[in-house]
Design a protein around this motif. Sequence first.
Motif, short mmCIF file in Angstrom:
data_model
loop_
_atom_site.label_atom_id
_atom_site.label_comp_id
_atom_site.label_asym_id
_atom_site.label_seq_id
_atom_site.Cartn_x
_atom_site.Cartn_y
_atom_site.Cartn_z
N LEU A 158 50.39 -29.00 56.59
CA LEU A 158 51.72 -28.53 56.97
C LEU A 158 52.83 -29.48 56.53
N ALA A 159 52.71 -30.76 56.84
CA ALA A 159 53.77 -31.72 56.50
C ALA A 159 53.98 -31.75 54.98
N ARG A 160 52.90 -31.73 54.23
CA ARG A 160 52.98 -31.74 52.76
C ARG A 160 53.69 -30.48 52.26
N THR A 161 53.37 -29.35 52.86
CA THR A 161 54.01 -28.09 52.48
C THR A 161 55.50 -28.14 52.73
N LEU A 162 55.89 -28.59 53.91
CA LEU A 162 57.31 -28.66 54.25
C LEU A 162 58.06 -29.66 53.38
N ASP A 163 57.41 -30.77 53.06
CA ASP A 163 58.02 -31.76 52.16
C ASP A 163 58.27 -31.14 50.78
N TRP A 164 57.30 -30.36 50.29
CA TRP A 164 57.47 -29.72 48.99
C TRP A 164 58.62 -28.72 49.02
N VAL A 165 58.71 -27.93 50.09
CA VAL A 165 59.78 -26.93 50.20
C VAL A 165 61.14 -27.63 50.14
N LYS A 166 61.31 -28.68 50.91
CA LYS A 166 62.60 -29.40 50.92
C LYS A 166 62.90 -30.01 49.56
N ALA A 167 61.89 -30.61 48.92
CA ALA A 167 62.10 -31.21 47.60
C ALA A 167 62.46 -30.14 46.58
N PHE A 168 61.79 -29.00 46.63
CA PHE A 168 62.08 -27.90 45.70
C PHE A 168 63.51 -27.40 45.90
N GLU A 169 63.89 -27.24 47.14
CA GLU A 169 65.25 -26.80 47.46
C GLU A 169 66.27 -27.83 46.98
N ASN A 170 66.02 -29.09 47.23
CA ASN A 170 66.95 -30.16 46.86
C ASN A 170 67.10 -30.33 45.36
N GLN A 171 66.07 -30.01 44.59
CA GLN A 171 66.17 -30.14 43.14
C GLN A 171 66.83 -28.92 42.49
N GLY A 172 67.25 -27.95 43.29
CA GLY A 172 67.98 -26.80 42.77
C GLY A 172 67.14 -25.55 42.56
N GLY A 173 65.94 -25.51 43.12
CA GLY A 173 65.11 -24.31 43.02
C GLY A 173 65.84 -23.11 43.61
N LYS A 174 65.54 -21.94 43.09
CA LYS A 174 66.26 -20.73 43.49
C LYS A 174 65.48 -19.82 44.42
N LEU A 175 64.16 -19.73 44.25
CA LEU A 175 63.35 -18.89 45.14
C LEU A 175 61.90 -19.28 45.03
#
Length: 164
Positions: free
Chosen positions: A42-59
Amino acid sequence: MNQVGVIMGSDSDYKVMEDALKILRQFELDFEVKISSAHRTLARTLDWVKAFENQGGKLIIAGAGLAAHLPGVIAGATILPVIGVPLSSGPLNGIDALYAIVQMPPGIPVATVGVGSARNAALLAVQILALQDQKLSLKVKDYRAQMAGDIAAKDEALQKKLSE
């Protein structure tokens, strides 16, 4: 910059999710792929989501089977659109995953495609991104025209065969 994130809970999901990657490549979209679990990491998943969002991911396209919590957990952690792909596994052959993904609580939507329909998930992602990208929009229109042409050609071949 990766516009689309594709995530799945297990490497066994890759065979289905690969169909999404083929479409994203066909439309020349940058993407990243991750294996991470809503339950086991879970923590790894949430970290990836935040990193993806912060790098400008769209969806994000998230594939999951059985309890299928991955798309919903991701949707709860970001405001990015999430497209859930229910994967066929277990004794219910994906129906449990479909229900788990489609029955999100009010306020945390997850767009959901059919069981095993990673290709449609990617096409939906392309269409969403095409709303802000004229070049991509034209590619979608060309793709649709090609599909229509393919069907017309198949009908023509069938009609010819039937008239022989």
